[in-house]
Design a protein around this motif. Structure first.
Motif, PDB file in Angstrom:
ATOM      1  N   LYS A  57       0.989  -1.125  -0.123  1.00  0.00           N
ATOM      2  CA  LYS A  57      -0.028  -0.072   0.013  1.00  0.00           C
ATOM      3  C   LYS A  57       0.787   1.435  -0.012  1.00  0.00           C
ATOM      4  N   ALA A  58       1.730   1.265   0.779  1.00  0.00           N
ATOM      5  CA  ALA A  58       2.803   2.340   0.743  1.00  0.00           C
ATOM      6  C   ALA A  58       3.484   2.672  -0.475  1.00  0.00           C
ATOM      7  N   GLN A  59       3.904   1.678  -1.302  1.00  0.00           N
ATOM      8  CA  GLN A  59       4.543   1.843  -2.621  1.00  0.00           C
ATOM      9  C   GLN A  59       3.400   2.054  -3.698  1.00  0.00           C
ATOM     10  N   GLU A  60       2.305   1.769  -3.502  1.00  0.00           N
ATOM     11  CA  GLU A  60       1.061   2.159  -4.230  1.00  0.00           C
ATOM     12  C   GLU A  60       1.165   3.626  -4.048  1.00  0.00           C
ATOM     13  N   ALA A  61       0.950   4.190  -2.893  1.00  0.00           N
ATOM     14  CA  ALA A  61       0.800   5.510  -2.581  1.00  0.00           C
ATOM     15  C   ALA A  61       1.872   6.446  -3.115  1.00  0.00           C
ATOM     16  N   ILE A  62       3.130   5.798  -3.063  1.00  0.00           N
ATOM     17  CA  ILE A  62       4.346   6.637  -3.641  1.00  0.00           C
ATOM     18  C   ILE A  62       4.156   6.957  -5.160  1.00  0.00           C
ATOM     19  N   ARG A  63       3.710   5.653  -5.559  1.00  0.00           N
ATOM     20  CA  ARG A  63       3.560   5.274  -6.953  1.00  0.00           C
ATOM     21  C   ARG A  63       2.620   6.465  -7.567  1.00  0.00           C
ATOM     22  N   ASP A  64       1.458   6.577  -7.072  1.00  0.00           N
ATOM     23  CA  ASP A  64       0.421   7.475  -7.348  1.00  0.00           C
ATOM     24  C   ASP A  64       0.654   8.951  -7.218  1.00  0.00           C
ATOM     25  N   GLU A  65       1.471   9.237  -6.247  1.00  0.00           N
ATOM     26  CA  GLU A  65       1.962  10.571  -5.863  1.00  0.00           C
ATOM     27  C   GLU A  65       3.194  10.992  -7.156  1.00  0.00           C
ATOM     28  N   LYS A  66       3.909  10.186  -7.627  1.00  0.00           N
ATOM     29  CA  LYS A  66       4.877  10.523  -8.698  1.00  0.00           C
ATOM     30  C   LYS A  66       4.312  10.470  -9.835  1.00  0.00           C
ATOM     31  N   GLU A  67       3.071   9.767  -9.974  1.00  0.00           N
ATOM     32  CA  GLU A  67       2.338  10.047 -11.495  1.00  0.00           C
ATOM     33  C   GLU A  67       1.669  11.349 -11.322  1.00  0.00           C
ATOM     34  N   LYS A  68       1.203  11.838 -10.312  1.00  0.00           N
ATOM     35  CA  LYS A  68       0.645  13.191 -10.154  1.00  0.00           C
ATOM     36  C   LYS A  68       1.546  14.186 -10.511  1.00  0.00           C
ATOM     37  N   THR A  69       2.806  14.052  -9.905  1.00  0.00           N
ATOM     38  CA  THR A  69       4.068  14.870 -10.157  1.00  0.00           C
ATOM     39  C   THR A  69       4.136  14.928 -11.435  1.00  0.00           C
ATOM     40  N   TYR A  70       4.345  14.102 -12.200  1.00  0.00           N
ATOM     41  CA  TYR A  70       4.457  14.057 -13.631  1.00  0.00           C
ATOM     42  C   TYR A  70       3.603  14.780 -14.354  1.00  0.00           C
ATOM     43  N   GLU A  71       2.315  14.310 -14.438  1.00  0.00           N
ATOM     44  CA  GLU A  71       1.266  15.035 -14.980  1.00  0.00           C
ATOM     45  C   GLU A  71       0.982  16.518 -14.720  1.00  0.00           C
ATOM     46  N   ARG A  72       1.474  17.029 -13.569  1.00  0.00           N
ATOM     47  CA  ARG A  72       1.092  18.263 -13.172  1.00  0.00           C
ATOM     48  C   ARG A  72       2.258  18.866 -13.839  1.00  0.00           C
ATOM     49  N   LYS A  73       3.453  18.574 -14.015  1.00  0.00           N
ATOM     50  CA  LYS A  73       4.623  19.191 -14.741  1.00  0.00           C
ATOM     51  C   LYS A  73       4.340  19.123 -16.060  1.00  0.00           C
ATOM     52  N   LYS A  74       3.809  17.986 -16.590  1.00  0.00           N
ATOM     53  CA  LYS A  74       3.559  17.864 -17.969  1.00  0.00           C
ATOM     54  C   LYS A  74       2.609  19.166 -18.472  1.00  0.00           C
ATOM     55  N   GLN A  75       1.581  19.161 -17.950  1.00  0.00           N
ATOM     56  CA  GLN A  75       0.268  20.044 -18.006  1.00  0.00           C
ATOM     57  C   GLN A  75       0.883  21.607 -17.724  1.00  0.00           C
ATOM     58  N   SER A  76       1.579  21.879 -17.017  1.00  0.00           N
ATOM     59  CA  SER A  76       2.082  23.279 -16.750  1.00  0.00           C
ATOM     60  C   SER A  76       2.776  23.804 -17.992  1.00  0.00           C
ATOM     61  N   GLY A  77       3.518  23.210 -18.718  1.00  0.00           N
ATOM     62  CA  GLY A  77       4.140  23.560 -19.745  1.00  0.00           C
ATOM     63  C   GLY A  77       5.369  24.196 -19.416  1.00  0.00           C
ATOM     64  N   ALA A  78       5.780  24.455 -18.121  1.00  0.00           N
ATOM     65  CA  ALA A  78       6.727  25.464 -17.863  1.00  0.00           C
ATOM     66  C   ALA A  78       7.999  24.374 -17.619  1.00  0.00           C
ATOM     67  N   SER A  79       7.950  23.205 -17.433  1.00  0.00           N
ATOM     68  CA  SER A  79       9.130  22.250 -17.381  1.00  0.00           C
ATOM     69  C   SER A  79       9.702  22.033 -18.397  1.00  0.00           C
ATOM     70  N   SER A  80      11.092  21.830 -18.456  1.00  0.00           N
ATOM     71  CA  SER A  80      12.098  21.414 -19.614  1.00  0.00           C
ATOM     72  C   SER A  80      11.704  19.865 -19.813  1.00  0.00           C
ATOM     73  N   GLN A  81      12.329  19.696 -21.093  1.00  0.00           N
ATOM     74  CA  GLN A  81      12.155  18.113 -21.364  1.00  0.00           C
ATOM     75  C   GLN A  81      13.093  17.469 -20.600  1.00  0.00           C
ATOM     76  N   THR A  82      14.220  17.854 -19.919  1.00  0.00           N
ATOM     77  CA  THR A  82      14.739  16.959 -19.035  1.00  0.00           C
ATOM     78  C   THR A  82      13.917  16.920 -17.659  1.00  0.00           C
ATOM     79  N   VAL A  83      13.484  17.865 -17.195  1.00  0.00           N
ATOM     80  CA  VAL A  83      12.609  17.726 -15.958  1.00  0.00           C
ATOM     81  C   VAL A  83      11.426  16.882 -16.109  1.00  0.00           C
ATOM     82  N   LEU A  84      10.936  16.794 -17.245  1.00  0.00           N
ATOM     83  CA  LEU A  84       9.828  15.862 -17.676  1.00  0.00           C
ATOM     84  C   LEU A  84      10.336  14.414 -17.668  1.00  0.00           C
ATOM     85  N   VAL A  85      11.635  14.278 -18.178  1.00  0.00           N
ATOM     86  CA  VAL A  85      12.008  12.910 -18.382  1.00  0.00           C
ATOM     87  C   VAL A  85      12.522  12.412 -16.894  1.00  0.00           C
ATOM     88  N   GLU A  86      12.959  13.310 -16.164  1.00  0.00           N
ATOM     89  CA  GLU A  86      13.245  12.916 -14.779  1.00  0.00           C
ATOM     90  C   GLU A  86      12.124  12.246 -13.839  1.00  0.00           C
TER      91      GLU A  86
END
Length: 240
Positions: A57-86
């Motif tokens: 359950k803990a790893q699932e919660a961490i995974r979901d949070e990382k997914e949200k972080t990626y989607e947030r950076k992707k939709q903001s349009g302000a993140s560089s390609q390097t940041v998105l890849v990371e």
């Protein structure tokens, strides 16, 4: 019709003998028990780990949070390609950690089953329904290679009669043919042929035939009886 001598699957200190001579037992019934302190403790630990889903359950919660972080950076349009890849890589690592946690959980379940099997080996179960004919070991004794036999269980209902039949008569008998069995007290019971042996005795010119006869009266095994095969009109020699 059945006779088995029971032994434990592994050496150990016998803690309980749960039946006595003359007791009726059912197939699968526990009749004796070895000391299982160590096996029970190992099973309790393994079962607890198998039921603990905290890490998954803990790893699932961490995974979901990382997914949200990626989607947030992707939709903001302000993140560089390097940041998105990371961020994407971080999310992939999170998914891999969930898979690993689920695999470890599955391994814990398997270990619990293994511990349960080891615990089961401390129990001695009768494979047949019958009567305890004899016990050879007592609580406090050690069951090992030099003291392996624990008890004997027999089933005398039905009885099997092995009877030498003249070869010419035996050749005409078939499985399920009728047989009349007369006991030493003069009582007769209806039975049936369950096996005609394959090898004759050339010295006596007979062939053994096994007859099954109901025994609700619980006549002890080992008695000599007379067997008649109505279909052949002949009486076989006494069988036991």
């Amino acid at each position: 019709s059945q006779s088995v001598t029971l032994s434990f699957a592994k050496p150990g200190l016998v803690s309980k003998v749960l039946v006595q001579k003359g007791d009726h037992v059912s197939a699968g019934q526990v009749v004796a028990q070895e000391d299982d302190t160590e096996e029970q403790a190992a099973y309790d630990v393994a079962e607890g780990e198998a039921q603990d889903t905290t890490r998954v359950k803990a790893q699932e919660a961490i995974r979901d949070e990382k997914e949200k972080t990626y989607e947030r950076k992707k939709q903001s349009g302000a993140s560089s390609q390097t940041v998105l890849v990371e961020a994407l890589l971080d999310w992939e690592v999170g998914k891999a950690n969930v898979d690993l946690a689920q695999f470890e959980q599955l391994q814990s379940v398997r270990k619990a089953k293994q511990a349960e099997a080891a615990l089961e080996k401390t129990k001695l179960r009768s494979p047949i329904s019958g009567v305890v004919e004899d016990t050879m070991i007592h609580a406090g004794e050690t069951a090992d290679a030099s003291n392996a036999k624990v008890m004997r269980v027999v089933n005398i209902d039905p009885l099997w009669v092995d009877v030498p039949v003249p070869f010419q008569t035996a050749r005409g008998l078939r499985k399920d043919d009728a047989a009349q069995v007369t006991f030493s007290d003069g009582t007769a019971r209806e039975g049936k042929v369950i096996n005609v042996h394959e090898v004759a005795d050339p010295g006596s010119n007979t062939l053994y035939v096994t007859v099954e006869v109901p025994n609700a009266q619980r006549t002890p095994a080992g008695e000599h009886v007379e067997v008649n095969f109505p279909g052949s009109g002949k009486v076989a020699a006494a069988g036991r």
